[in-house]
Design a protein around this motif. Structure first.
Motif, PDB file in Angstrom:
ATOM      1  N   UNK A   1      23.299  38.742 -10.913  1.00 53.64           N
ATOM      2  CA  UNK A   1      22.327  38.561  -9.835  1.00 53.64           C
ATOM      3  C   UNK A   1      23.046  37.839  -8.688  1.00 53.64           C
ATOM      4  N   UNK A   2      23.132  38.492  -7.540  1.00 48.41           N
ATOM      5  CA  UNK A   2      23.822  37.871  -6.399  1.00 48.41           C
ATOM      6  C   UNK A   2      22.817  37.558  -5.298  1.00 48.41           C
ATOM      7  N   UNK A   3      22.947  36.388  -4.733  1.00 50.06           N
ATOM      8  CA  UNK A   3      22.010  35.949  -3.682  1.00 50.06           C
ATOM      9  C   UNK A   3      22.786  35.047  -2.734  1.00 50.06           C
ATOM     10  N   UNK A   4      22.851  35.443  -1.492  1.00 50.71           N
ATOM     11  CA  UNK A   4      23.608  34.699  -0.475  1.00 50.71           C
ATOM     12  C   UNK A   4      25.053  34.449  -0.930  1.00 50.71           C
ATOM     13  N   UNK A   5      25.605  35.418  -1.601  1.00 49.28           N
ATOM     14  CA  UNK A   5      27.001  35.311  -2.030  1.00 49.28           C
ATOM     15  C   UNK A   5      27.181  34.536  -3.322  1.00 49.28           C
TER      16      UNK A   5
END
Lengths: 652, 140
Positions: free
Chosen positions: A368-372
């Protein structure tokens, strides 16, 4: 709470004759002697305050039989010989030094007999218990001497894989922040075992000297097996085993059961299709990508550049035309077009959601990627502990947006994460809870039951279990600034996370610690906790509460009653009975009597004031009355004179 | 009523001038008090007039028996006892009107001051005991 240096969980004493050990990842361990059975060779592993122990292993599985593995036997708070407090986990002592200390390449038979088979047996047993190890590397494998099977070192003293070097983790785990790699599966342990075998067989750690980002990029570009074994001569058996153990798809790696039969395991061939590579690269924020996995990785790393590529269809076009994968292009189109059709507002959260879902659609193993920031869904809670600001902000957004749910929707192949949907709702509820006991602190403590309370008020006291909170505050009271309350947001959130729901009312009433209602709520909280946990006398905490004004009787009206109560409260505080203090300060019947008395007194005051006012204003009236009386008296005397004169005349 | 008093006085002067002379002299304190007494009801004038009347009753009766002659009136007026009785009575009445109220005022003032001190002491005790201020008392 142990007060003596070198004593752990009451029964264990650090052996000053033997030096402390430094385990894999820098964890410290101390040889200890059990006061009840001094013959046992035990050690106490000191957990780090920023890395909570794994609760399922430490508490739930202590004592389970797993071969060739150091398991927790006991746990508790204690102090090392220098007096530093901490949370210790007791286990058997390591049989010998870590195998990483032997630099010479191992022979094939020794690798199979001493490493592969015992570790596979351990993994099989762990798998049966529903557990993973996630800390397999040569620094965490021990043996007494040559030809002995290795013993797996502690894996329960820190979040899964949080202390694991990136090279021992599959790419989808290595991409995550170290504390956010989650429980993973046994396939991830098999991967780590493969890298360990490779290290031992070659006598060196593969890709040593390269930074983690480079190792990860190389693994993604050419695959783990090729990246790790390049220019390395390996025995044929090991090479065959590694080819499957280091497979990119966890489903293609052999199970521990299969590894117990190396011949069968090496004969197993999975016909994995090599990833498609484009002739022409796609530029994602300066990074040239040639494959779907590289694209997914780059999208996650550079979300600001990724969104325009996804929004204007460049990425989809590249996948269809250059990568030649229309099915993947269609999957990406589903992700990018659906929100536009549903008129979803195009805010920052929406953009991150699109990037995250696109990365998952392109690479089914993507985290899961979020804002890098990359994280596994079941690693969010541990990743939040002591996270740097930007990581914490990203993870809080993930929780607030329940981004785990759409992530899991794209992860049907990972049924072990199904429980994360429920957790995602709980996480959001905890994050959204208000007051000092709520918010991200509440989330962190509730989701990490083995995390020590980080309140500075506790000074050199370690509190992991709710039972230890009051004794720790009692001990900390001696050196505490007693003008400040014995309660802060950390303690409130810790209690909210660990206590049962009957204290919700008191926790909600906290808000700040300034007003009389809030101060009474603090006293109520401690009083109820004392009643429930029965920690024994707490004179330090009692005095602290008294001096910081948390057992105040200021709002009582009757001076006399207050004086009597204050004396009794002081006696209760000196005896360390918080509940007794509470019952005195917070006695509804006595309060009602006090209020009724105050009202009666006010009424009496009003009557007296009216009488006093009347005295002031009645002087003139009294003057008139006196004057009239004088006149009447003189008139009466005159009339008597007239009567007397008339009688006298009549008689003469 | 003033006109009625004027008619009465005029009739007395016309039909009994000796009686008018006698009464004018003996009731002189009452007349003087009436001139000075500006209070509503003229209680003091009434008291002095009744007291003077008590002293003037006997001379007036003797003048009536002497058929209201001027000589008899002058003879009666020349008797110091008659003047002493009439004017002394008026003086006593005036004194009573002055002294009694002052005396009563003094007694009552002392009594009220003692009572006020008792009330203030009780109020202070209540305020100290119950931590009541003006506001909390007023709100009740």
């Amino acid at each position: 709470m142990p007060d003596e240096n070198g004593v752990i969980a009451t029964h264990y004493r650090i052996d000053p004759a033997r030096p402390p050990l430094t385990l894999a990842g820098g964890l410290r361990a101390f040889p200890v002697i059990d006061g009840r059975d001094s013959k046992q060779d035990l050690m106490a592993v000191l957990t780090r305050p920023d890395l909570p122990a794994r609760p399922r292993v430490t508490v739930g599985r202590a004592g389970d039989a797993v071969p060739y593995t150091l398991l927790p036997l006991d746990y508790g708070t204690g102090r090392d010989l220098s007096g530093t407090s901490g949370w210790f986990i007791i286990c058997d002592g390591v049989p010998g030094p870590a195998i990483s200390q032997a630099r010479a390449p191992w022979r094939e038979q020794e690798l199979v007999a001493c490493v592969l088979l015992p570790v596979a047996a351990a993994l099989l047993a762990l798998q049966t218990c529903g557990l993973t190890h996630r800390a397999i590397n040569p620094d965490n494998l021990f043996r007494a001497n040559a030809q002995q099977p290795v013993t797996l070192g502690p894996f329960w003293a820190a979040p899964p894989a949080s202390l694991q070097p990136a090279v021992f983790e599959p790419p989808y785990m290595a991409r995550c922040v170290p504390t956010g790699r989650g429980e993973g599966t046994v396939a991830d342990d098999v991967y780590a075992l493969g890298v360990t075998l490779l290290t031992l067989a070659s006598g060196r750690v593969p890709l040593a000297g390269l930074d983690e980002a480079t190792i990860l990029r190389r693994k993604i570009e050419v695959g783990s097996y090729v990246a790790l074994t390049a220019d390395t001569q390996l025995p044929q058996v090991i090479s065959d085993l590694l080819r499957s153990m280091l497979a990119e798809d966890p489903d293609h790696r052999p199970s521990p059961k299969l590894l117990l039969n190396p011949e069968q395991a090496r004969a197993r061939r999975i016909a994995a299709r090599p990833p498609r590579r484009a002739q022409q690269a796609l530029n994602v924020g300066g990074q040239m990508v040639f494959s779907a996995r590289e694209l997914s990785h780059a999208l996650g790393l550079r979300p600001d550049f990724a969104y325009p590529l996804l929004k204007n269809g460049t990425a989809e076009h590249w996948i269809r035309r250059n990568l030649g994968d229309p099915q993947l292009g269609m999957a990406l189109e589903d992700v990018t077009r659906k929100p536009a059709e549903q008129n979803v507002p195009e805010d920052a959260r929406h953009r991150e959601m699109i990037v995250m879902q696109s990365a998952c659609a392109i690479d089914p193993f993507a985290p899961l990627v979020w804002r890098g920031i990359a994280v596994q869904p079941d690693g969010i809670a541990t990743a939040l502990v002591n996270a740097p600001t930007e990581v914490a902000a990203a993870l809080e957004e993930v929780v607030a947006a329940e981004a785990v749910v759409p992530y899991l929707d794209a992860q049907e192949r990972r049924p072990e994460l199904a429980a994360q949907r429920e957790e995602a709702r709980d996480f959001r509820r905890w994050l959204g809870s208000r007051g000092p006991s709520g918010g991200v602190k509440r989330l962190i403590y509730a989701a990490n039951p083995m995390l020590a309370c980080a309140s500075p008020l506790l000074a050199n006291q370690t509190v992991v279990r709710i039972n230890d909170m009051l004794p720790a505050l009692n001990a900390a009271a001696a050196a505490a600034d007693r003008s400040k309350p014995p309660m802060d947001a950390h303690i409130a959130a810790f209690i909210a996370a660990h206590a049962d729901s009957t204290l919700t009312g008191e926790l909600m009433a906290l808000k700040s610690f300034a007003g009389p209602t809030e101060r009474l709520a603090v006293l109520r909280l401690f009083g109820r906790l004392e009643n429930r946990l029965q920690p024994g006398p707490l004179p330090g905490l009692g005095g602290w509460l008294l001096q910081s004004g948390f057992a105040t009787l200021e709002d009582w009206r009757s001076h006399k009653l207050r004086g009597e109560l204050e004396e009794t409260v002081k006696q209760a505080a000196a005896a360390g009975q918080i509940a007794a203090m509470l019952s005195l300060v917070d006695d509804p019947a006595a309060r009602r009597t006090d209020e009724a008395g105050a009202e009666a007194a006010a009424a009496r005051l009003r009557v007296l004031q009216a009488a006093l006012d009347d005295i002031g204003t009645s002087a003139a009236r009294r003057g008139r009355i006196a004057q009239n009386l004088g006149h009447e008296l003189a008139t009466g005397a005159g009339l008597l004179g007239v009567l007397g004169a008339a009688v006298s005349l009549a008689l003469h | 009523m003033m006109w009625l008093q004027g008619v009465g006085c005029g009739a007395l002067l016309a039909f009994a001038p000796a009686m008018a002379l006698l009464l004018a002299v003996l009731m002189a304190p009452a007349l003087a008090t009436m001139a000075a007494d500006m209070e509503k009801g003229r209680g003091m004038t009434r008291s002095v007039a009744i007291a003077c009347a008590a002293g003037a009753l006997a001379p007036a009766w003797h003048l009536w028996l002497a058929h209201d002659e001027i000589g008899a009136a002058l003879a009666l007026l020349s008797d110091p006892l008659n003047l002493l009785l009439a004017w002394g009575g008026g003086a006593c009445a005036w004194s009573l009107c002055q002294v009694v109220p002052a005396l009563l005022q003094s007694v009552w003032s002392v009594r009220e001051a003692v009572r006020a001190r008792k009330i203030e002491a009780e109020m202070k005790q209540i305020r100290d005991e119950w931590h009541l201020d003006e506001k909390s008392v007023g709100e009740g």
